[in-house]
Design an enzyme around this catalytic site. Structure first.
Site, PDB file in Angstrom:
ATOM      1  N   LYS A   1      77.701   4.341  54.452  1.00 53.66           N
ATOM      2  CA  LYS A   1      78.165   4.692  55.669  1.00 53.66           C
ATOM      3  C   LYS A   1      76.837   4.605  56.940  1.00 53.66           C
ATOM      4  CE  LYS A   1      81.108   7.929  58.198  1.00 53.66           C
ATOM      5  NZ  LYS A   1      82.473   9.301  57.938  1.00 53.66           N
TER       6      LYS A   1
ATOM      7  N   SER B   1      86.714   8.951  59.448  1.00 54.95           N
ATOM      8  CA  SER B   1      85.806   8.018  60.165  1.00 54.95           C
ATOM      9  C   SER B   1      85.365   6.929  59.400  1.00 54.95           C
ATOM     10  CB  SER B   1      84.758   9.027  60.590  1.00 54.95           C
ATOM     11  OG  SER B   1      84.008   9.799  59.793  1.00 54.95           O
TER      12      SER B   1
ATOM     13  N   SER C   1      87.319  12.371  56.495  1.00 50.55           N
ATOM     14  CA  SER C   1      86.842  11.195  56.764  1.00 50.55           C
ATOM     15  C   SER C   1      86.579  10.029  55.642  1.00 50.55           C
ATOM     16  CB  SER C   1      85.601  11.284  57.705  1.00 50.55           C
ATOM     17  OG  SER C   1      85.764  11.331  58.712  1.00 50.55           O
TER      18      SER C   1
HETATM   19  N1  GLN Z   1      89.214  12.994  61.925  1.00 50.42           N
HETATM   20  C1  GLN Z   1      88.576  14.130  61.621  1.00 50.42           C
HETATM   21  C2  GLN Z   1      87.633  14.461  63.003  1.00 50.42           C
HETATM   22  O1  GLN Z   1      87.763  13.496  64.060  1.00 50.42           O
HETATM   23  C3  GLN Z   1      87.578  14.346  60.615  1.00 50.42           C
HETATM   24  C4  GLN Z   1      86.373  13.380  60.816  1.00 50.42           C
HETATM   25  C5  GLN Z   1      85.464  13.419  59.791  1.00 50.42           C
HETATM   26  O2  GLN Z   1      85.767  13.946  58.540  1.00 50.42           O
HETATM   27  N2  GLN Z   1      84.108  13.148  59.901  1.00 50.42           N
HETATM   28  O3  GLN Z   1      86.805  15.259  63.422  1.00 50.42           O
END
Ligand code: GLN
Length: 493
Positions: free
Chosen positions: A80, A155, A179
């Site tokens: 990532k 994400s 994410s």
């Molecule tokens: N979707 C969640 C957020 O927007 C989690 C994001 C993540 O785990 N990096 O914060």
């Protein structure tokens, strides 16, 4: 022979050692797959072709000399793009870091390289890992390989999509509120958030430091376990790194669930969860019971406050962590008459709308007079959630729930309504708030043919039990579907 891009990490490792193919041939197959799928998906932001071939050649040479570095040697993996890679652009999906080339590798990346893995490239993500769909990337969205009109989740959507189609055999993601697990569920693969502190975050660009963890994606539970084994362990460069004995990740794969107590989280099964997701979860619970587990319903009474606590906690921490991106040291700089104006302009131009929203929310939650009402209150909820989990684990070995309320949603469907987007994480954030491990794996598809994920959660450092149950679920589900894009016959659009 079948296309090498369709092998699991475990099978590829066996094939390499049996001399059936070389690491260079394996990489070539994965690169061929990417050359077809990338124009449909946009899973990668950067491909490091030269670095990957050099690593594959090194793996072949080492194996020839009998220098066996273990199961990740010669395996093509993706990372990532919020983890630092030496000399390779690391953008966090943000304009503000476009062009930034870190002078060092994140510890997790370094460990992969030291294990002989082949890092093929950097995957797309929501800007600074803030999002649930990968639509918040400043470089355009990634698409879901099962239906390219839909999101891959986020994400870490790029990592999930890449593994689902075989443009990498495994990948690293980061999980602050879901994410890794949420995109794994939406892309029909396995994704794990480890116990807080088990994997070093050195070189992971921080979002919310009390919640962030790096973890693996694989197509099978075993592959996820092999990857976790390769990256975990104490690191003096991360002050939150766990110093004690680490769990035996792969030891109990195959031990089954007979005699185990499995709790289903009552609060995460009905309200707001799609009926097909609930039905698939219940079918799996019946199968687990038939396999000898005792399945009981368990309550986490504070779960309903989890989302609110997270959306105070995470933005508060992000507002502090992202203060360093000011045009002075890294990335984008927009000139101004004064230093302050330069910083304000650089940040206004460099950060996208969701990151800006989070910084504003977080700054507000931390401001004098509001700190205790917002941030302090969220911290107290966090304690309650941890206590709920402690009580639950007095009764059961693991907890299960759906990973996500719905299967993959359409691109654009939730972009105008942050709150609905935030609800995608309602099942996953609890383990981040508690610091516990959680894994998602595919258990079936809905009527549209989109994958459904099941989440298994365990107490801190309970990864051995987590993988044991996940492997049993995987056997019972018998999920062997691949997206249509995961074939060499698909042509560019
Ligand atoms: N979707 C969640 C957020 O927007 C989690 C994001 C993540 O785990 N990096 O914060």
């Amino acid at each position: 022979m079948a296309d090498l891009a369709d092998l699991t990490i475990a099978a590829a490792g066996a094939g390499l050692r049996a001399g059936e193919f070389s690491a260079v041939e394996l990489l070539a197959a994965v690169a061929r797959r990417a050359s077809v799928t990338e124009s449909h998906l946009h899973a990668f932001l950067t491909l490091d072709r030269d670095g990957a071939y050099a690593a594959a050649e090194a793996a072949d040479a080492a194996l020839k000399e009998g220098n066996d570095l273990g199961p990740l040697q010669g395996i093509p993996l993706a990372v990532k793009d919020n983890m630092c890679t030496r000399g390779i652009e690391t953008t966090c999906g943000s304009q503000i870091l476009a062009g930034y080339r870190p002078p060092y590798d994140a510890t997790a990346v370094r460990r992969l390289r030291e294990a002989g893995a082949v890092v093929v490239g950097k995957t797309n993500l929501d800007e600074y890992a803030m999002g649930s769909s990968t639509e918040n990337s400043a470089f355009g969205p990634t698409r879901n390989p099962w239906d390219t009109d839909r999101v891959p989740g986020g994400s870490s959507g790029g990592s999930a999509a890449a593994v689902a189609v075989g443009s990498a055999l495994g990948a690293l993601g980061s999980d602050t509120g879901g994410s890794i697990r949420q995109p794994a569920a939406l892309c029909g693969i396995v994704g794990l958030k480890p116990t807080y502190g088990l994997v070093s975050r050195y070189g992971l660009v921080a979002f919310a430091s009390s919640l962030d963890q790096i973890g693996p994606f694989g197509r099978t539970v075993e592959d996820a376990a092999l990857l976790l084994d390769g990256i975990l362990g104490f690191d003096p460069n991360d002050a939150t790194s766990y110093r004690g004995e680490v769990p035996a990740i792969t030891r109990s794969l195959g031990a089954g669930v007979a005699g185990l107590r499995i709790g289903v989280v009552a609060e995460l099964l009905d309200e707001g969860i799609d009926s097909q997701v609930t039905a698939a979860t219940e079918t799996m619970l019946d199968q687990l019971a038939a396999a000898g587990a005792e399945v009981v319903e368990v309550s986490l009474p504070s779960a309903e406050y989890g989302l609110s606590a997270y959306y105070l906690n995470a933005p508060a921490e992000c507002s502090a962590n992202l203060a360093r991106f000011d045009g002075v040291r890294y990335g984008l700089r927009v000139d101004g008459a004064t230093t302050e104006e330069m910083m304000a302009r650089s940040r206004a131009a460099g950060f996208g709308p969701e990151v800006t929203r989070r910084i504003l929310l977080g700054t507000y939650a931390l401001s004098a007079g509001y700190y205790d009402a917002f941030y302090g209150q969220a911290q107290r909820v966090r304690t309650l959630i941890r206590q709920d989990f402690d009580a639950a684990y007095e009764q059961v070995d693991v907890l299960v729930s759906p990973t996500t309320p719905t299967t993959a949603f359409r691109i654009g469907e939730k972009t105008d309504d942050p709150l609905t987007m935030y609800l995608s994480d309602v099942c996953t954030i609890l383990s981040n708030l508690a610091g516990h491990p959680g894994i998602s794996l595919p258990i079936g598809v809905d009527s549209k043919g989109l994958p459904i994920g099941l989440q298994v959660m365990a107490p801190a450092l309970g990864e051995e039990m987590l993988f044991r149950v996940a492997a049993a679920v995987e056997d019972l589900a018998g999920f062997d579907r691949r997206p249509a894009l995961a074939t060499s016959e698909v042509s560019p659009p």
